[in-house]
Design a protein around this motif. Structure first.
Motif, PDB file in Angstrom:
ATOM      1  N   THR A 244      23.090 -70.017 -56.401  1.00 49.30           N
ATOM      2  CA  THR A 244      21.972 -69.173 -55.970  1.00 49.30           C
ATOM      3  C   THR A 244      22.373 -68.294 -54.792  1.00 49.30           C
ATOM      4  N   GLU A 245      23.113 -68.874 -53.842  1.00 48.37           N
ATOM      5  CA  GLU A 245      23.549 -68.097 -52.672  1.00 48.37           C
ATOM      6  C   GLU A 245      24.477 -66.960 -53.085  1.00 48.37           C
ATOM      7  N   LYS A 246      25.395 -67.239 -53.998  1.00 46.77           N
ATOM      8  CA  LYS A 246      26.334 -66.191 -54.443  1.00 46.77           C
ATOM      9  C   LYS A 246      25.606 -65.076 -55.188  1.00 46.77           C
ATOM     10  N   LEU A 247      24.702 -65.471 -56.087  1.00 47.06           N
ATOM     11  CA  LEU A 247      23.959 -64.452 -56.832  1.00 47.06           C
ATOM     12  C   LEU A 247      23.026 -63.664 -55.923  1.00 47.06           C
ATOM     13  N   GLY A 248      22.609 -64.294 -54.821  1.00 45.03           N
ATOM     14  CA  GLY A 248      21.730 -63.612 -53.881  1.00 45.03           C
ATOM     15  C   GLY A 248      22.387 -62.453 -53.173  1.00 45.03           C
ATOM     16  N   ARG A 249      23.703 -62.391 -53.225  1.00 49.60           N
ATOM     17  CA  ARG A 249      24.416 -61.276 -52.580  1.00 49.60           C
ATOM     18  C   ARG A 249      24.433 -60.023 -53.468  1.00 49.60           C
ATOM     19  N   LEU A 250      24.010 -60.182 -54.705  1.00 51.80           N
ATOM     20  CA  LEU A 250      23.979 -59.031 -55.612  1.00 51.80           C
ATOM     21  C   LEU A 250      22.845 -58.085 -55.223  1.00 51.80           C
ATOM     22  N   PRO A 251      22.955 -56.816 -55.596  1.00 51.31           N
ATOM     23  CA  PRO A 251      21.909 -55.846 -55.221  1.00 51.31           C
ATOM     24  C   PRO A 251      20.605 -56.032 -55.985  1.00 51.31           C
ATOM     25  N   VAL A 252      20.577 -56.906 -56.975  1.00 52.97           N
ATOM     26  CA  VAL A 252      19.350 -57.216 -57.706  1.00 52.97           C
ATOM     27  C   VAL A 252      18.955 -58.652 -57.402  1.00 52.97           C
ATOM     28  N   GLY A 253      17.725 -59.018 -57.745  1.00 56.84           N
ATOM     29  CA  GLY A 253      17.296 -60.398 -57.518  1.00 56.84           C
ATOM     30  C   GLY A 253      18.193 -61.392 -58.243  1.00 56.84           C
ATOM     31  N   TRP A 254      18.494 -62.516 -57.584  1.00 59.84           N
ATOM     32  CA  TRP A 254      19.409 -63.496 -58.170  1.00 59.84           C
ATOM     33  C   TRP A 254      18.919 -63.997 -59.531  1.00 59.84           C
ATOM     34  N   TRP A 255      17.575 -64.014 -59.693  1.00 58.76           N
ATOM     35  CA  TRP A 255      17.006 -64.537 -60.937  1.00 58.76           C
ATOM     36  C   TRP A 255      17.345 -63.680 -62.154  1.00 58.76           C
ATOM     37  N   HIS A 256      17.572 -62.381 -61.925  1.00 62.46           N
ATOM     38  CA  HIS A 256      17.960 -61.526 -63.040  1.00 62.46           C
ATOM     39  C   HIS A 256      19.346 -61.923 -63.569  1.00 62.46           C
ATOM     40  N   ALA A 257      20.282 -62.144 -62.628  1.00 61.10           N
ATOM     41  CA  ALA A 257      21.634 -62.550 -63.033  1.00 61.10           C
ATOM     42  C   ALA A 257      21.613 -63.930 -63.684  1.00 61.10           C
ATOM     43  N   TRP A 258      20.816 -64.825 -63.121  1.00 60.44           N
ATOM     44  CA  TRP A 258      20.729 -66.185 -63.685  1.00 60.44           C
ATOM     45  C   TRP A 258      20.146 -66.146 -65.093  1.00 60.44           C
ATOM     46  N   ARG A 259      19.148 -65.296 -65.292  1.00 58.69           N
ATOM     47  CA  ARG A 259      18.539 -65.182 -66.604  1.00 58.69           C
ATOM     48  C   ARG A 259      19.545 -64.661 -67.640  1.00 58.69           C
ATOM     49  N   LEU A 260      20.432 -63.754 -67.187  1.00 58.32           N
ATOM     50  CA  LEU A 260      21.480 -63.254 -68.083  1.00 58.32           C
ATOM     51  C   LEU A 260      22.418 -64.380 -68.494  1.00 58.32           C
ATOM     52  N   VAL A 261      22.773 -65.237 -67.528  1.00 56.26           N
ATOM     53  CA  VAL A 261      23.627 -66.392 -67.829  1.00 56.26           C
ATOM     54  C   VAL A 261      22.958 -67.295 -68.860  1.00 56.26           C
TER      55      VAL A 261
END
Length: 390
Positions: A244-261
């Motif tokens: 969560t911390e790593k994805l939080g550094r992305l310019p979009v909400g971390w939940w978007h990246a997690w949902r893609l995974v």
């Protein structure tokens, strides 16, 4: 004809009438039959199986007080077609068949029912629709192993094992060895095998296992390459927070990246474990020792009651799958894998006997250092298992 009859846990050779094929059936001359671990259990425990099957709605299993001809791993030659048979395979054609026989009252399991005598005999009946010609002049010793190797192939397919996954096989009896062979045939790069028997461990190596361990000296889970497997609860908690911390550094909400995974189906790395022992306590021990998120495929048949600790499986999110048998397509595909040389089960074959030697073969199979798979050749006069070079 001569056949080995099992009744009240006693094995004896008897003269029986030649079987007469009914509609859609074929009589075959048996050339080989493998002695299965299920046969060993059925000799003394078929009543337990029958009661369990009856609870599941199937009441055509044999009973210990009935004269049953065991044997469901077989090959033979076409001898006679019954009424209504297509007859597309002429007399003398080498064949194998799924061990199921349609009778007027229902479908019976060949070798485990008084209504469908098995292949510990000179002749037997098979269902024409389930019969396949043996291709490429395949040796009958190998063709007879189509059935147990199909069991292994079904287990491997149900395990959804990828080539880069780590597969761990617990128990290197004939089915465990078959699973090893099929895992390697599928291209799985890392197969770990575990067995207390030195002889079985040697056979596991011969079947292609990459890592072979004695569980008395080393855990198979410790011997397996980690490849990012999550080994404990602290690690999974760190995985959740750290990701969560790593994805939080992305310019979009971390939940978007997690949902893609999630959409891509990416999971934490985990081994696929095949339980091929069938003894009470083994499943629970695997749950206790396995990495988190492990997939456990239960192939070994434990007929009696067993006990697991659900909370441990829950905490680890263990995926527990139970398997039995195979589909007709898997059976057919297994036959062709054997005939095309993609799978070589010869290391499993450790002995041969004639019908007069079946009882002694059952005794010999009690020693894992002596034998793995003994084949019955109805034309042989051997009354004791004759060793086969490995």
């Amino acid at each position: 004809m001569r056949a080995v009859v099992c009744q009240h846990a006693e094995l004896g050779v008897q003269d029986l009438p030649e079987p007469v094929p009914a509609r859609g059936q074929v009589r075959i001359q048996v050339t080989r039959c493998g002695i299965c671990g299920s046969d060993l259990h059925a000799r003394t425990g078929i009543d337990d199986w029958a009661e369990m099957a009856a609870e599941a709605g199937y009441d055509r299993f044999g009973r210990s007080d009935q004269p049953i001809v065991l044997g469901h791993e077989f090959c033979g030659e076409v001898a006679e077609h019954g009424p209504g048979a297509k007859g597309s395979l002429p007399t003398g054609t080498p064949v194998v068949a799924l061990p199921l026989l349609r009778n007027a009252q229902g479908i019976d399991t060949t070798g485990l029912s008084v209504h469908a005598p098995g292949a510990y005999a000179e002749q037997m009946l098979v269902q024409e629709s389930l019969m396949l010609p043996v291709p490429n002049g395949l040796d009958p010793d190998i063709a007879a192993l189509t059935e147990p190797m199909a069991v292994a192939w079904h287990a491997v397919r149900r395990g959804d094992v990828g080539r880069k996954d780590v597969a761990i096989v617990i128990g290197c009896g004939p089915i465990g060895l078959g699973v090893i062979l099929m895992l390697k045939a599928k291209g799985v790069r890392t197969v770990v095998a575990s067995d207390y028997s030195p002889g079985r461990r040697a056979l596991a190596t011969a079947c292609g296992a990459d890592v072979v361990v004695d569980p008395a000296a080393q855990s198979p889970f410790a011997a397996a390459p980690s490849k990012g497997h999550v080994q404990g609860i602290p690690a999974v908690l760190e995985l959740a927070v750290g990701t969560t911390e790593k994805l939080g550094r992305l310019p979009v909400g971390w939940w978007h990246a997690w949902r893609l995974v999630d959409t891509l189906g990416i999971e934490p790395k985990h081994p696929v474990i095949f339980e091929c022992v069938g003894v009470p306590g083994v499943i629970d021990s695997i749950i206790g020792e396995a990495p988190l998120f492990s997939r456990v495929v239960v192939v070994g048949v434990c007929v009696g009651a067993d006990q697991i600790t659900p909370a441990m499986a829950i905490n680890k999110e263990i995926d527990l799958r139970f398997v039995i048998g195979y589909t007709p397509l898997e059976f057919r595909d297994t036959l062709h894998m054997l005939a095309d040389g993609k799978v070589d089960p010869r290391p499993l074959i450790t002995g041969k006997v004639g019908l007069d030697g079946v009882s002694s073969a059952f005794t010999a199979l009690g020693d894992p250092e002596a034998h793995a798979k003994i084949l019955v050749d109805p034309r042989s006069s051997a009354s004791e298992p004759e060793p086969v070079g490995r």
